[in-house]
Design a protein around this motif. Structure first.
Motif, PDB file in Angstrom:
ATOM      1  N   TRP A   1       0.846  -1.174   0.000  1.00 55.53           N
ATOM      2  CA  TRP A   1       0.000   0.000   0.000  1.00 55.53           C
ATOM      3  C   TRP A   1       0.890   1.236   0.000  1.00 55.53           C
ATOM      4  O   TRP A   1       1.913   1.266   0.656  1.00 55.53           O
ATOM      5  N   CYS A   2       0.436   2.254  -0.686  1.00 50.22           N
ATOM      6  CA  CYS A   2       1.139   3.529  -0.714  1.00 50.22           C
ATOM      7  C   CYS A   2       0.864   4.258   0.600  1.00 50.22           C
ATOM      8  O   CYS A   2      -0.298   4.447   0.978  1.00 50.22           O
ATOM      9  N   LYS A   3       1.908   4.627   1.281  1.00 48.22           N
ATOM     10  CA  LYS A   3       1.783   5.291   2.579  1.00 48.22           C
ATOM     11  C   LYS A   3       1.133   6.674   2.443  1.00 48.22           C
ATOM     12  O   LYS A   3       0.437   7.131   3.328  1.00 48.22           O
ATOM     13  N   TYR A   4       1.335   7.335   1.294  1.00 42.46           N
ATOM     14  CA  TYR A   4       0.813   8.695   1.125  1.00 42.46           C
ATOM     15  C   TYR A   4      -0.689   8.728   0.862  1.00 42.46           C
ATOM     16  O   TYR A   4      -1.414   9.489   1.468  1.00 42.46           O
ATOM     17  N   CYS A   5      -1.132   7.927  -0.108  1.00 42.71           N
ATOM     18  CA  CYS A   5      -2.541   8.051  -0.513  1.00 42.71           C
ATOM     19  C   CYS A   5      -3.360   6.791  -0.238  1.00 42.71           C
ATOM     20  O   CYS A   5      -4.532   6.724  -0.588  1.00 42.71           O
ATOM     21  N   ARG A   6      -2.729   5.767   0.356  1.00 48.99           N
ATOM     22  CA  ARG A   6      -3.394   4.508   0.707  1.00 48.99           C
ATOM     23  C   ARG A   6      -3.915   3.746  -0.514  1.00 48.99           C
ATOM     24  O   ARG A   6      -4.824   2.933  -0.431  1.00 48.99           O
ATOM     25  N   SER A   7      -3.341   4.009  -1.662  1.00 46.10           N
ATOM     26  CA  SER A   7      -3.704   3.306  -2.887  1.00 46.10           C
ATOM     27  C   SER A   7      -2.842   2.051  -2.996  1.00 46.10           C
ATOM     28  O   SER A   7      -1.751   1.985  -2.428  1.00 46.10           O
ATOM     29  N   LYS A   8      -3.311   1.088  -3.742  1.00 44.31           N
ATOM     30  CA  LYS A   8      -2.507  -0.109  -3.975  1.00 44.31           C
ATOM     31  C   LYS A   8      -1.316   0.250  -4.843  1.00 44.31           C
ATOM     32  O   LYS A   8      -1.415   1.099  -5.724  1.00 44.31           O
ATOM     33  N   VAL A   9      -0.204  -0.416  -4.563  1.00 48.83           N
ATOM     34  CA  VAL A   9       0.961  -0.228  -5.414  1.00 48.83           C
ATOM     35  C   VAL A   9       0.942  -1.299  -6.499  1.00 48.83           C
ATOM     36  O   VAL A   9       0.347  -2.367  -6.324  1.00 48.83           O
ATOM     37  N   HIS A  10       1.577  -0.998  -7.594  1.00 53.62           N
ATOM     38  CA  HIS A  10       1.623  -1.922  -8.722  1.00 53.62           C
ATOM     39  C   HIS A  10       3.066  -2.176  -9.100  1.00 53.62           C
ATOM     40  O   HIS A  10       3.956  -1.386  -8.781  1.00 53.62           O
ATOM     41  N   ILE A  11       3.282  -3.263  -9.806  1.00 53.44           N
ATOM     42  CA  ILE A  11       4.614  -3.621 -10.274  1.00 53.44           C
ATOM     43  C   ILE A  11       4.561  -3.711 -11.790  1.00 53.44           C
ATOM     44  O   ILE A  11       3.660  -4.325 -12.357  1.00 53.44           O
ATOM     45  N   HIS A  12       5.542  -3.089 -12.412  1.00 57.64           N
ATOM     46  CA  HIS A  12       5.629  -3.117 -13.865  1.00 57.64           C
ATOM     47  C   HIS A  12       7.094  -3.310 -14.243  1.00 57.64           C
ATOM     48  O   HIS A  12       7.978  -2.725 -13.619  1.00 57.64           O
ATOM     49  N   GLN A  13       7.342  -4.122 -15.244  1.00 58.21           N
ATOM     50  CA  GLN A  13       8.716  -4.317 -15.695  1.00 58.21           C
ATOM     51  C   GLN A  13       9.073  -3.254 -16.725  1.00 58.21           C
ATOM     52  O   GLN A  13       8.302  -2.995 -17.646  1.00 58.21           O
ATOM     53  N   ASN A  14      10.258  -2.662 -16.548  1.00 59.50           N
ATOM     54  CA  ASN A  14      10.692  -1.661 -17.515  1.00 59.50           C
ATOM     55  C   ASN A  14      11.226  -2.361 -18.773  1.00 59.50           C
ATOM     56  O   ASN A  14      11.168  -3.586 -18.882  1.00 59.50           O
ATOM     57  N   SER A  15      11.773  -1.609 -19.693  1.00 59.45           N
ATOM     58  CA  SER A  15      12.221  -2.172 -20.976  1.00 59.45           C
ATOM     59  C   SER A  15      13.352  -3.178 -20.819  1.00 59.45           C
ATOM     60  O   SER A  15      13.539  -4.039 -21.673  1.00 59.45           O
ATOM     61  N   THR A  16      14.082  -3.112 -19.705  1.00 56.77           N
ATOM     62  CA  THR A  16      15.154  -4.087 -19.480  1.00 56.77           C
ATOM     63  C   THR A  16      14.656  -5.304 -18.699  1.00 56.77           C
ATOM     64  O   THR A  16      15.424  -6.197 -18.394  1.00 56.77           O
ATOM     65  N   GLY A  17      13.369  -5.310 -18.356  1.00 59.91           N
ATOM     66  CA  GLY A  17      12.783  -6.432 -17.624  1.00 59.91           C
ATOM     67  C   GLY A  17      12.919  -6.328 -16.120  1.00 59.91           C
ATOM     68  O   GLY A  17      12.613  -7.262 -15.398  1.00 59.91           O
ATOM     69  N   LYS A  18      13.386  -5.185 -15.645  1.00 58.20           N
ATOM     70  CA  LYS A  18      13.570  -4.987 -14.214  1.00 58.20           C
ATOM     71  C   LYS A  18      12.257  -4.493 -13.601  1.00 58.20           C
ATOM     72  O   LYS A  18      11.725  -3.458 -14.017  1.00 58.20           O
ATOM     73  N   PRO A  19      11.700  -5.212 -12.612  1.00 60.13           N
ATOM     74  CA  PRO A  19      10.424  -4.806 -12.010  1.00 60.13           C
ATOM     75  C   PRO A  19      10.548  -3.502 -11.219  1.00 60.13           C
ATOM     76  O   PRO A  19      11.484  -3.310 -10.459  1.00 60.13           O
ATOM     77  N   ARG A  20       9.584  -2.641 -11.416  1.00 55.94           N
ATOM     78  CA  ARG A  20       9.542  -1.348 -10.741  1.00 55.94           C
ATOM     79  C   ARG A  20       8.204  -1.229 -10.022  1.00 55.94           C
ATOM     80  O   ARG A  20       7.171  -1.632 -10.531  1.00 55.94           O
ATOM     81  N   VAL A  21       8.204  -0.662  -8.831  1.00 58.43           N
ATOM     82  CA  VAL A  21       7.006  -0.518  -8.005  1.00 58.43           C
ATOM     83  C   VAL A  21       6.563   0.941  -8.058  1.00 58.43           C
ATOM     84  O   VAL A  21       7.379   1.853  -7.925  1.00 58.43           O
ATOM     85  N   TYR A  22       5.261   1.147  -8.246  1.00 55.39           N
ATOM     86  CA  TYR A  22       4.741   2.515  -8.320  1.00 55.39           C
ATOM     87  C   TYR A  22       3.336   2.572  -7.731  1.00 55.39           C
ATOM     88  O   TYR A  22       2.634   1.566  -7.644  1.00 55.39           O
ATOM     89  N   CYS A  23       2.926   3.764  -7.350  1.00 59.90           N
ATOM     90  CA  CYS A  23       1.605   3.998  -6.765  1.00 59.90           C
ATOM     91  C   CYS A  23       0.553   3.948  -7.866  1.00 59.90           C
ATOM     92  O   CYS A  23       0.687   4.620  -8.898  1.00 59.90           O
ATOM     93  N   GLY A  24      -0.510   3.216  -7.638  1.00 61.20           N
ATOM     94  CA  GLY A  24      -1.591   3.096  -8.611  1.00 61.20           C
ATOM     95  C   GLY A  24      -2.324   4.402  -8.842  1.00 61.20           C
ATOM     96  O   GLY A  24      -2.687   4.733  -9.971  1.00 61.20           O
ATOM     97  N   SER A  25      -2.548   5.176  -7.789  1.00 63.04           N
ATOM     98  CA  SER A  25      -3.240   6.464  -7.931  1.00 63.04           C
ATOM     99  C   SER A  25      -2.403   7.443  -8.739  1.00 63.04           C
ATOM    100  O   SER A  25      -2.913   8.142  -9.617  1.00 63.04           O
ATOM    101  N   LYS A  26      -1.120   7.503  -8.430  1.00 65.21           N
ATOM    102  CA  LYS A  26      -0.234   8.417  -9.148  1.00 65.21           C
ATOM    103  C   LYS A  26      -0.185   8.050 -10.635  1.00 65.21           C
ATOM    104  O   LYS A  26      -0.194   8.925 -11.490  1.00 65.21           O
ATOM    105  N   ALA A  27      -0.188   6.760 -10.935  1.00 64.25           N
ATOM    106  CA  ALA A  27      -0.158   6.314 -12.329  1.00 64.25           C
ATOM    107  C   ALA A  27      -1.433   6.725 -13.069  1.00 64.25           C
ATOM    108  O   ALA A  27      -1.403   6.936 -14.284  1.00 64.25           O
TER     109      ALA A  27
END
Length: 183
Positions: A1-27
């Protein structure tokens, strides 16, 4: 969970295949101060947390002993199977000695076979418990050695919630049944 907005976080792989975590609301374009980062940063922090997971030395033995007692008091499958197999032998002898008719023999035989089929041989639950206790005692190693998919499954089994704030794990809430191991 995102501490700031309490939204679920998501994982997406970048172009090199490295997983990155980001806030769902911000996205989705909502205002959130959360910054995305690579999943390995959070996994290393969870690794540290799991290294502090402690099972008292005698706990494994207590679990296994409690299981043995429960198993002995409730599971008489082995004894029942043995009794039914003796009954099969007995009706076979009665038929051979002509003390019962063929119809009686077949009726009894089929009933006993039917009951035998309903009995399941107890699996070696003790070995399963030992494996579980070993896993729990070595959960930090399992996390370190596991694949991304395995770590994700472990996180779902071990934790109810993981809170992320910027580039750090801000809080971890273990599942209720595992909470004593993290205190």
């Amino acid at each position: 969970w995102c501490k700031y907005c309490r939204s679920k976080v998501h994982i997406h792989q970048n172009s090199t295949g490295k997983p990155r975590v980001y806030c769902g609301s911000k996205a989705r374009g909502f205002d959130c101060e959360s910054k995305s980062t690579f999943l390995e940063v959070y996994e290393a922090q969870i690794q540290w947390y799991l290294e502090n997971f402690v099972i008292p030395e005698d706990y494994k033995e207590k679990i296994i002993e409690a299981h043995r007692k429960l198993h002995a008091s409730y599971d008489d499958t082995i004894n029942r199977r043995s009794t039914l197999e003796r009954s099969l032998q007995k009706i076979k002898e009665l038929y051979k000695w002509e003390h019962i008719s063929k119809d009686e023999y077949l009726t009894d035989y089929n009933e006993i076979q039917k009951e035998l089929r309903t009995l399941t041989v107890p699996d070696d639950k003790e070995k399963t418990l030992e494996k579980l206790a070993y896993f729990l005692a070595n959960v930090a190693n399992a996390w370190k050695e596991g694949s991304q998919e395995q770590r994700n499954k472990m996180a779902n089994v071990l934790f109810e919630e993981i809170w992320i704030e910027d580039n750090r794990v801000a809080a971890i809430k273990p599942r209720d049944e595992l909470r004593p191991f993290f205190q």
